[in-house]
Enzyme design. Structure first.
Site, PDB file in Angstrom:
ATOM      1  N   ALA A 145     -23.008  22.777  42.069  1.00 23.52           N
ATOM      2  CA  ALA A 145     -24.037  22.050  41.338  1.00 23.52           C
ATOM      3  C   ALA A 145     -25.161  23.039  41.051  1.00 23.52           C
ATOM      4  O   ALA A 145     -25.262  24.083  41.697  1.00 23.52           O
ATOM      5  CB  ALA A 145     -24.547  20.906  42.201  1.00 23.52           C
ATOM      6  N   GLY A 190     -20.122  21.878  44.611  1.00 18.82           N
ATOM      7  CA  GLY A 190     -19.476  21.046  43.596  1.00 18.82           C
ATOM      8  C   GLY A 190     -18.255  21.710  42.962  1.00 18.82           C
ATOM      9  O   GLY A 190     -17.340  21.024  42.495  1.00 18.82           O
ATOM     10  N   GLU A 247     -15.524  20.976  45.213  1.00 19.35           N
ATOM     11  CA  GLU A 247     -15.185  19.552  45.100  1.00 19.35           C
ATOM     12  C   GLU A 247     -14.352  19.244  43.850  1.00 19.35           C
ATOM     13  O   GLU A 247     -13.475  18.383  43.886  1.00 19.35           O
ATOM     14  CB  GLU A 247     -16.468  18.709  45.137  1.00 19.35           C
ATOM     15  CG  GLU A 247     -17.056  18.692  46.547  1.00 19.35           C
ATOM     16  CD  GLU A 247     -18.475  18.173  46.604  1.00 19.35           C
ATOM     17  OE1 GLU A 247     -19.330  18.690  45.849  1.00 19.35           O
ATOM     18  OE2 GLU A 247     -18.742  17.248  47.391  1.00 19.35           O
ATOM     19  N   GLU A 278     -23.184  23.175  51.142  1.00 24.51           N
ATOM     20  CA  GLU A 278     -24.389  22.366  50.951  1.00 24.51           C
ATOM     21  C   GLU A 278     -25.334  22.327  52.140  1.00 24.51           C
ATOM     22  O   GLU A 278     -26.555  22.263  51.967  1.00 24.51           O
ATOM     23  CB  GLU A 278     -24.006  20.917  50.574  1.00 24.51           C
ATOM     24  CG  GLU A 278     -23.414  20.758  49.180  1.00 24.51           C
ATOM     25  CD  GLU A 278     -21.908  20.976  49.123  1.00 24.51           C
ATOM     26  OE1 GLU A 278     -21.334  21.529  50.078  1.00 24.51           O
ATOM     27  OE2 GLU A 278     -21.314  20.585  48.113  1.00 24.51           O
TER      28      GLU A 278
HETATM   29  N1  COA Z   1     -26.931  26.918  40.623  1.00 22.28           N
HETATM   30  C1  COA Z   1     -27.771  27.511  39.749  1.00 22.28           C
HETATM   31  N2  COA Z   1     -27.724  28.811  39.454  1.00 22.28           N
HETATM   32  C2  COA Z   1     -26.784  29.547  40.059  1.00 22.28           C
HETATM   33  C3  COA Z   1     -25.876  29.002  40.972  1.00 22.28           C
HETATM   34  C4  COA Z   1     -25.970  27.607  41.247  1.00 22.28           C
HETATM   35  N3  COA Z   1     -25.131  26.975  42.074  1.00 22.28           N
HETATM   36  N4  COA Z   1     -25.070  29.980  41.426  1.00 22.28           N
HETATM   37  C5  COA Z   1     -25.451  31.103  40.797  1.00 22.28           C
HETATM   38  N5  COA Z   1     -26.489  30.853  39.974  1.00 22.28           N
HETATM   39  C6  COA Z   1     -27.203  31.786  39.106  1.00 22.28           C
HETATM   40  C7  COA Z   1     -28.096  32.731  39.913  1.00 22.28           C
HETATM   41  O1  COA Z   1     -29.343  32.126  40.195  1.00 22.28           O
HETATM   42  C8  COA Z   1     -28.211  33.888  38.956  1.00 22.28           C
HETATM   43  O2  COA Z   1     -29.149  33.576  37.972  1.00 22.28           O
HETATM   44  P1  COA Z   1     -30.170  34.723  37.440  1.00 22.28           P
HETATM   45  O3  COA Z   1     -29.267  35.735  36.784  1.00 22.28           O
HETATM   46  O4  COA Z   1     -31.061  34.006  36.489  1.00 22.28           O
HETATM   47  O5  COA Z   1     -30.854  35.268  38.659  1.00 22.28           O
HETATM   48  C9  COA Z   1     -26.844  33.921  38.275  1.00 22.28           C
HETATM   49  O6  COA Z   1     -26.263  32.628  38.465  1.00 22.28           O
HETATM   50  C10 COA Z   1     -25.914  34.939  38.882  1.00 22.28           C
HETATM   51  O7  COA Z   1     -25.872  34.712  40.275  1.00 22.28           O
HETATM   52  P2  COA Z   1     -26.217  35.840  41.389  1.00 22.28           P
HETATM   53  O8  COA Z   1     -26.617  35.134  42.632  1.00 22.28           O
HETATM   54  O9  COA Z   1     -27.166  36.835  40.830  1.00 22.28           O
HETATM   55  O10 COA Z   1     -24.778  36.521  41.529  1.00 22.28           O
HETATM   56  P3  COA Z   1     -24.160  37.201  42.813  1.00 22.28           P
HETATM   57  O11 COA Z   1     -22.894  37.792  42.347  1.00 22.28           O
HETATM   58  O12 COA Z   1     -25.155  38.077  43.498  1.00 22.28           O
HETATM   59  O13 COA Z   1     -23.850  35.991  43.824  1.00 22.28           O
HETATM   60  C11 COA Z   1     -22.998  33.821  44.456  1.00 22.28           C
HETATM   61  C12 COA Z   1     -22.955  35.004  43.455  1.00 22.28           C
HETATM   62  C13 COA Z   1     -22.075  32.738  43.913  1.00 22.28           C
HETATM   63  C14 COA Z   1     -22.505  34.319  45.823  1.00 22.28           C
HETATM   64  C15 COA Z   1     -24.451  33.307  44.577  1.00 22.28           C
HETATM   65  O14 COA Z   1     -24.962  33.104  43.267  1.00 22.28           O
HETATM   66  C16 COA Z   1     -24.553  32.000  45.312  1.00 22.28           C
HETATM   67  O15 COA Z   1     -24.500  31.987  46.516  1.00 22.28           O
HETATM   68  N6  COA Z   1     -24.748  30.860  44.562  1.00 22.28           N
HETATM   69  C17 COA Z   1     -24.952  29.574  45.170  1.00 22.28           C
HETATM   70  C18 COA Z   1     -23.641  28.972  45.581  1.00 22.28           C
HETATM   71  C19 COA Z   1     -23.808  27.621  46.234  1.00 22.28           C
HETATM   72  O16 COA Z   1     -24.315  27.492  47.340  1.00 22.28           O
HETATM   73  N7  COA Z   1     -23.360  26.580  45.535  1.00 22.28           N
HETATM   74  C20 COA Z   1     -23.363  25.247  46.040  1.00 22.28           C
HETATM   75  C21 COA Z   1     -24.324  24.404  45.312  1.00 22.28           C
HETATM   76  S1  COA Z   1     -24.127  22.703  45.803  1.00 22.28           S
END
Ligand code: COA
Length: 257
Positions: free
Chosen positions: A65, A110, A113, A133
């Site tokens: 999400a 999500g 999911e 989460e």
């Molecule tokens: N929601 C909103 N934005 C997200 C996102 C999410 N779930 N996951 C990644 N992004 C965005 C980042 O904020 C970043 O945006 P920016 O370029 O404006 O800074 C972009 O996507 C790229 O992500 P980034 O974190 O820079 O890439 P990374 O390769 O270093 O790391 C992840 C990738 C997936 C490990 C990391 O983004 C992450 O942990 N995301 C959250 C995952 C999560 O907990 N999801 C569950 C949500 S319920």
């Protein structure tokens, strides 16, 4: 077709791709609504004998999400977001044909999911998966608390959810969270082979098999067995049933509808 969800269909195989690569395909409301609408299209407007769900990014299936959007939600707005997420995951689970999640990279929250609601999960060796989460101060809200333990077992589900673990494809396979792992550049080919095979199978039989298997989690055994009997006998009204059984008797390959 929306900007963030693409649909493509050919020879009974429909592919839906979440495409918001600058956010690693994170699902904000607009994308989730587009996904709901696209699933409806795939069901009603295409002859989908099998459906593939995937993400348009070298790194991500769906990174979850949209956390930025969630950071400002009120309780009422969160309720609406959860209801939308549930409609989407229900639409995947009840899609009237097998659904394969082609997990090409990150599948968190999500994203995990969505994959859990699919019938089958094939992961790239680069996939990283988790119900993350709790790390955000919330819980899985699009079916994860219910579907995960049914797939991986209660203890594993609690470990994944409590520790907000991010597991690699090997561990996901060992947990039973994905059915198979393939080399990253072989994911499309492997999924193509599976969909090609499934698209040739008798569609009413597959649809009924899926419905009956879904009942395992919806009903007690007695009701599930009654449901299975009804579906089973109903298939005797289809041409595919005649063709499948007669082809066997005549010692030839069946030619399904
Ligand atoms: N929601 C909103 N934005 C997200 C996102 C999410 N779930 N996951 C990644 N992004 C965005 C980042 O904020 C970043 O945006 P920016 O370029 O404006 O800074 C972009 O996507 C790229 O992500 P980034 O974190 O820079 O890439 P990374 O390769 O270093 O790391 C992840 C990738 C997936 C490990 C990391 O983004 C992450 O942990 N995301 C959250 C995952 C999560 O907990 N999801 C569950 C949500 S319920």
């Amino acid at each position: 077709m929306s900007d963030t969800v693409e649909i493509e269909a050919s020879e009974g195989v429909t592919t839906i791709t979440v495409s918001r690569p600058d956010r690693l395909n994170a699902l904000n409301t607009a994308t989730l609504q587009a996904l709901e609408e696209t699933l409806r299209e795939a069901r009603d407007e295409y002859e989908s004998r099998v459906l593939v769900l995937t993400g348009a990014s070298e790194d991500a299936f769906v990174a979850g999400a949209d956390i930025e959007y969630m950071s400002q939600l009120s309780v009422e707005e969160a309720q609406e977001y959860a209801e939308l997420g549930h409609r989407v995951t229900d639409a995947i689970e009840r899609f009237p044909a097998p659904v394969i999640a082609a997990i090409n990279g990150y599948a968190f929250g999500g994203g995990c999911e969505l994959a859990l609601a699919a019938d089958l999960r094939v992961a790239s060796e680069r996939a990283v998966i988790g119900q993350t989460e709790v790390g955000l101060g919330i819980v899985p809200g699009w079916g994860g608390t219910q579907r995960l333990s049914r797939i991986v077992g209660d203890e594993q589900a609690r470990r994944l959810v409590f520790f907000a673990e991010r597991i690699d494809a090997q561990d996901a396979h060992a947990y039973g969270l994905v059915g198979e792992i393939v080399a990253h550049d072989e994911l499309d080919d492997r999924v193509g082979t599976m969909t090609g095979e499934l698209a040739e199978k008798p569609k009413f039989a597959l649809r009924s098999a899926k419905e009956a298997l879904n009942q395992v989690h919806e009903s007690h055994l007695t009701a599930g067995l009654r449901y299975e009997r009804r579906l089973w006998s109903g298939l005797f009204g289809t041409d595919d049933q005649r063709e499948g059984t007669i082809a066997f008797v005549e010692d030839r390959e069946p030619d399904f509808e």
